[in-house]
Design an enzyme around this catalytic site. Sequence first.
Site, PDB file in Angstrom:
ATOM      1  N   ILE A  76      96.924  25.601  61.357  1.00  0.00           N
ATOM      2  CA  ILE A  76      95.973  26.704  61.184  1.00  0.00           C
ATOM      3  C   ILE A  76      96.422  27.486  59.953  1.00  0.00           C
ATOM      4  O   ILE A  76      97.280  28.353  60.022  1.00  0.00           O
ATOM      5  CB  ILE A  76      95.906  27.608  62.436  1.00  0.00           C
ATOM      6  CG1 ILE A  76      95.436  26.802  63.651  1.00  0.00           C
ATOM      7  CG2 ILE A  76      94.934  28.773  62.186  1.00  0.00           C
ATOM      8  CD1 ILE A  76      95.319  27.602  64.932  1.00  0.00           C
ATOM      9  N   HIS A  77      95.856  27.121  58.811  1.00  0.00           N
ATOM     10  CA  HIS A  77      96.204  27.764  57.544  1.00  0.00           C
ATOM     11  C   HIS A  77      95.156  28.823  57.209  1.00  0.00           C
ATOM     12  O   HIS A  77      94.241  29.084  57.986  1.00  0.00           O
ATOM     13  CB  HIS A  77      96.377  26.715  56.438  1.00  0.00           C
ATOM     14  CG  HIS A  77      95.198  25.811  56.268  1.00  0.00           C
ATOM     15  ND1 HIS A  77      94.215  26.034  55.337  1.00  0.00           N
ATOM     16  CD2 HIS A  77      94.825  24.689  56.942  1.00  0.00           C
ATOM     17  CE1 HIS A  77      93.304  25.071  55.426  1.00  0.00           C
ATOM     18  NE2 HIS A  77      93.650  24.247  56.400  1.00  0.00           N
ATOM     19  N   ALA A  78      95.268  29.435  56.058  1.00  0.00           N
ATOM     20  CA  ALA A  78      94.475  30.622  55.700  1.00  0.00           C
ATOM     21  C   ALA A  78      92.961  30.448  55.808  1.00  0.00           C
ATOM     22  O   ALA A  78      92.278  31.287  56.390  1.00  0.00           O
ATOM     23  CB  ALA A  78      94.845  31.093  54.294  1.00  0.00           C
ATOM     24  N   ALA A  94      91.769  29.968  59.452  1.00  0.00           N
ATOM     25  CA  ALA A  94      92.139  31.179  60.197  1.00  0.00           C
ATOM     26  C   ALA A  94      91.157  32.300  59.879  1.00  0.00           C
ATOM     27  O   ALA A  94      90.724  33.037  60.769  1.00  0.00           O
ATOM     28  CB  ALA A  94      93.564  31.611  59.860  1.00  0.00           C
TER      29      ALA A  94
END
Length: 85
Positions: free
Chosen positions: A14-16, A19
Amino acid sequence: MKKFRYVVTDPEGIHARPAGILVKQASGYASAITITKGDKNADAKRIFGVMGLGVKTGEEVTITAEGADEDTAIAELETFFKENL
């Protein structure tokens, strides 16, 4: 209260980008939305909370919705996770 479990398959976890999309979607519900990894949990409506969990590929998270629109929220969030993470 409704919840589901999901194992993250995105190679970057779950990266930027996802997210941010998750926070935007979760913020659209009246229900309280919580994401839990292990013994840590975060308000899914707060980007720093979600990013702070540090969810990696292959890790399981539990998403919980509690409130007036919990049925709709959990169904739509489960779809979101399957399509984006």
